[in-house]
Design a protein around this motif. Sequence first.
Motif, PDB file in Angstrom:
ATOM      1  N   ALA A 148       0.850  -1.141  -0.049  1.00 33.90           N
ATOM      2  CA  ALA A 148      -0.098   0.099   0.010  1.00 33.90           C
ATOM      3  C   ALA A 148       0.959   1.140   0.171  1.00 33.90           C
ATOM      4  CB  ALA A 148      -0.969   0.156   1.189  1.00 33.90           C
ATOM      5  N   GLY A 149       0.531   2.267  -0.780  1.00 26.17           N
ATOM      6  CA  GLY A 149       1.324   3.237  -0.948  1.00 26.17           C
ATOM      7  C   GLY A 149       0.567   4.486  -0.351  1.00 26.17           C
ATOM      8  N   ALA A 150       0.879   5.603  -0.691  1.00 28.73           N
ATOM      9  CA  ALA A 150       0.212   7.003  -0.380  1.00 28.73           C
ATOM     10  C   ALA A 150      -1.358   6.781  -0.718  1.00 28.73           C
ATOM     11  CB  ALA A 150       0.804   8.001  -0.939  1.00 28.73           C
ATOM     12  N   ASP A 151      -1.959   7.731   0.244  1.00 26.67           N
ATOM     13  CA  ASP A 151      -3.564   7.619   0.025  1.00 26.67           C
ATOM     14  C   ASP A 151      -4.124   8.711   0.476  1.00 26.67           C
ATOM     15  OD1 ASP A 151      -4.894   6.957   2.503  1.00 26.67           O
ATOM     16  OD2 ASP A 151      -3.248   5.835   2.847  1.00 26.67           O
ATOM     17  N   ALA A 152      -5.035   9.316   0.076  1.00 21.55           N
ATOM     18  CA  ALA A 152      -5.578  10.543   0.682  1.00 21.55           C
ATOM     19  C   ALA A 152      -7.391  10.678   0.353  1.00 21.55           C
ATOM     20  CB  ALA A 152      -5.127  11.667  -0.029  1.00 21.55           C
ATOM     21  N   TYR A 153      -8.094  11.015   1.140  1.00 24.99           N
ATOM     22  CA  TYR A 153      -9.355  11.228   0.844  1.00 24.99           C
ATOM     23  C   TYR A 153      -9.793  12.499  -0.117  1.00 24.99           C
ATOM     24  CZ  TYR A 153     -14.384  12.979   1.984  1.00 24.99           C
ATOM     25  OH  TYR A 153     -15.498  13.480   1.850  1.00 24.99           O
ATOM     26  N   VAL A 154     -10.498  12.230  -0.847  1.00 22.64           N
ATOM     27  CA  VAL A 154     -10.912  13.447  -2.098  1.00 22.64           C
ATOM     28  C   VAL A 154     -12.066  13.972  -1.679  1.00 22.64           C
ATOM     29  CG1 VAL A 154     -10.946  13.859  -4.323  1.00 22.64           C
ATOM     30  CG2 VAL A 154      -9.075  12.302  -3.803  1.00 22.64           C
ATOM     31  N   SER A 155     -12.213  15.306  -1.102  1.00 23.15           N
ATOM     32  CA  SER A 155     -13.438  15.873  -0.920  1.00 23.15           C
ATOM     33  C   SER A 155     -13.861  16.497  -2.187  1.00 23.15           C
ATOM     34  CB  SER A 155     -13.186  16.991   0.007  1.00 23.15           C
ATOM     35  OG  SER A 155     -14.347  17.752   0.131  1.00 23.15           O
ATOM     36  N   PRO A 156     -15.486  16.426  -2.211  1.00 22.00           N
ATOM     37  CA  PRO A 156     -16.076  17.025  -3.572  1.00 22.00           C
ATOM     38  C   PRO A 156     -15.946  18.343  -3.592  1.00 22.00           C
ATOM     39  CG  PRO A 156     -17.744  15.517  -2.415  1.00 22.00           C
ATOM     40  CD  PRO A 156     -16.481  15.452  -1.405  1.00 22.00           C
ATOM     41  N   ALA A 157     -15.548  19.007  -2.439  1.00 22.14           N
ATOM     42  CA  ALA A 157     -15.159  20.669  -2.492  1.00 22.14           C
ATOM     43  C   ALA A 157     -14.148  20.935  -3.184  1.00 22.14           C
ATOM     44  CB  ALA A 157     -15.051  21.079  -0.784  1.00 22.14           C
ATOM     45  N   PHE A 158     -13.047  20.031  -3.604  1.00 27.53           N
ATOM     46  CA  PHE A 158     -11.868  20.100  -4.261  1.00 27.53           C
ATOM     47  C   PHE A 158     -12.394  20.363  -5.944  1.00 27.53           C
ATOM     48  CE2 PHE A 158      -9.532  17.081  -1.441  1.00 27.53           C
ATOM     49  CZ  PHE A 158      -9.097  18.408  -0.367  1.00 27.53           C
ATOM     50  N   TYR A 159     -13.457  19.936  -6.144  1.00 28.10           N
ATOM     51  CA  TYR A 159     -14.012  19.885  -7.638  1.00 28.10           C
ATOM     52  C   TYR A 159     -14.681  21.392  -7.825  1.00 28.10           C
ATOM     53  CZ  TYR A 159     -13.074  14.832  -7.230  1.00 28.10           C
ATOM     54  OH  TYR A 159     -12.847  13.588  -7.455  1.00 28.10           O
ATOM     55  N   PRO A 160     -13.935  22.058  -9.081  1.00 28.08           N
ATOM     56  CA  PRO A 160     -14.831  23.301  -9.580  1.00 28.08           C
ATOM     57  C   PRO A 160     -16.217  22.956  -9.739  1.00 28.08           C
ATOM     58  CG  PRO A 160     -12.730  23.153 -10.636  1.00 28.08           C
ATOM     59  CD  PRO A 160     -12.996  21.739  -9.782  1.00 28.08           C
ATOM     60  N   GLY A 161     -16.487  21.887 -10.149  1.00 24.11           N
ATOM     61  CA  GLY A 161     -17.847  21.433 -10.491  1.00 24.11           C
ATOM     62  C   GLY A 161     -18.911  21.433  -9.452  1.00 24.11           C
ATOM     63  N   LYS A 162     -18.501  21.370  -8.200  1.00 28.97           N
ATOM     64  CA  LYS A 162     -19.487  21.532  -7.275  1.00 28.97           C
ATOM     65  C   LYS A 162     -20.212  22.902  -7.152  1.00 28.97           C
ATOM     66  CE  LYS A 162     -19.311  21.477  -2.030  1.00 28.97           C
ATOM     67  NZ  LYS A 162     -20.085  23.104  -1.810  1.00 28.97           N
ATOM     68  N   ALA A 163     -19.430  23.955  -7.479  1.00 28.51           N
ATOM     69  CA  ALA A 163     -20.099  25.366  -7.403  1.00 28.51           C
ATOM     70  C   ALA A 163     -21.021  25.162  -8.755  1.00 28.51           C
ATOM     71  CB  ALA A 163     -19.165  26.393  -7.429  1.00 28.51           C
ATOM     72  N   GLU A 164     -20.703  24.619  -9.649  1.00 32.12           N
ATOM     73  CA  GLU A 164     -21.425  24.708 -10.908  1.00 32.12           C
ATOM     74  C   GLU A 164     -22.758  23.969 -11.110  1.00 32.12           C
ATOM     75  OE1 GLU A 164     -18.506  23.831 -14.098  1.00 32.12           O
ATOM     76  OE2 GLU A 164     -16.976  25.058 -13.216  1.00 32.12           O
ATOM     77  N   HIS A 165     -22.562  22.683 -10.779  1.00 35.04           N
ATOM     78  CA  HIS A 165     -23.663  21.760 -10.935  1.00 35.04           C
ATOM     79  C   HIS A 165     -23.875  20.759  -9.452  1.00 35.04           C
ATOM     80  CE1 HIS A 165     -20.615  18.770 -11.723  1.00 35.04           C
ATOM     81  NE2 HIS A 165     -20.139  19.718 -12.905  1.00 35.04           N
ATOM     82  N   GLY A 166     -23.072  20.846  -8.916  1.00 36.34           N
ATOM     83  CA  GLY A 166     -23.105  20.010  -7.525  1.00 36.34           C
ATOM     84  C   GLY A 166     -23.237  18.286  -7.787  1.00 36.34           C
ATOM     85  N   LYS A 167     -22.816  18.143  -8.907  1.00 34.57           N
ATOM     86  CA  LYS A 167     -22.897  16.526  -9.289  1.00 34.57           C
ATOM     87  C   LYS A 167     -21.589  15.846  -9.182  1.00 34.57           C
ATOM     88  CE  LYS A 167     -26.441  16.847 -12.630  1.00 34.57           C
ATOM     89  NZ  LYS A 167     -26.975  16.781 -14.244  1.00 34.57           N
ATOM     90  N   VAL A 168     -21.399  15.965  -7.931  1.00 38.33           N
ATOM     91  CA  VAL A 168     -19.788  15.581  -7.413  1.00 38.33           C
ATOM     92  C   VAL A 168     -20.027  14.275  -6.030  1.00 38.33           C
ATOM     93  CG1 VAL A 168     -18.364  17.203  -8.636  1.00 38.33           C
ATOM     94  CG2 VAL A 168     -19.358  17.671  -5.914  1.00 38.33           C
TER      95      VAL A 168
END
Length: 213
Positions: free
Chosen positions: A79-99
């Motif tokens: 197992a290598g590096a890992d990280a949680y990816v929040s929907p807040a990181f995506y520009p699309g969250k503000a545009e359409h919310g489909k994340v």
Amino acid sequence: MYNPKAFAVEDLSELHRMMDDCRLAVLITQGEHGLQASHLPLLLDTQQGPNGSLYGHMARANPQWRDLQAGAQALVVFAGADAYVSPAFYPGKAEHGKVVPTWNYLAVHAYGSAEVFSDPHRLRKLVGALTDRHETGRSQPWKLDDAPAEYIDSMLKAIVGFVLPIQRLEGKRKLSQNRSPADTAGVQNGLAASLDPQDQALARLMPAPSPKE
């Protein structure tokens, strides 16, 4: 493992590098007593066999070595590096919310059957090599010869060594390759700004966005 083509690592040298970067692997077998798993430091010999071979040891009191001795197929997880990816990181969250949330990570799975050995000379050589690897960089590296010979001999009697020629390798680098350039950049920036060292490490592994993007 589930491994979409966008995330698959097929270059052998890259797979070996990812394995070397993992300090503690998980050895999994299915045997007489069901599924067993041990967390072990391993040595990779890239020159032995088409995919390389793995060397390690475990306590003689650990019944898993008997599965290996009986010829059980083994799966070794790096197992290598890992990280949680929040929907807040995506520009699309503000545009359409489909994340939705996801997880980015690196992993390699190695498969094969192992040879078990108890020869003191082979065990001493293996333990010495593992020690040298993990003592490297210390101001005063510890050596096997630093301990009394009779003590080391008694310790070697309490372990069992194994060598596992790798029959198959699978590698995965899930680093948002399936997202748009804007989303990928958002993930990298979000992880880099995190106070969590693991998030920052994962961000450094992500490829920098192209200037054209």
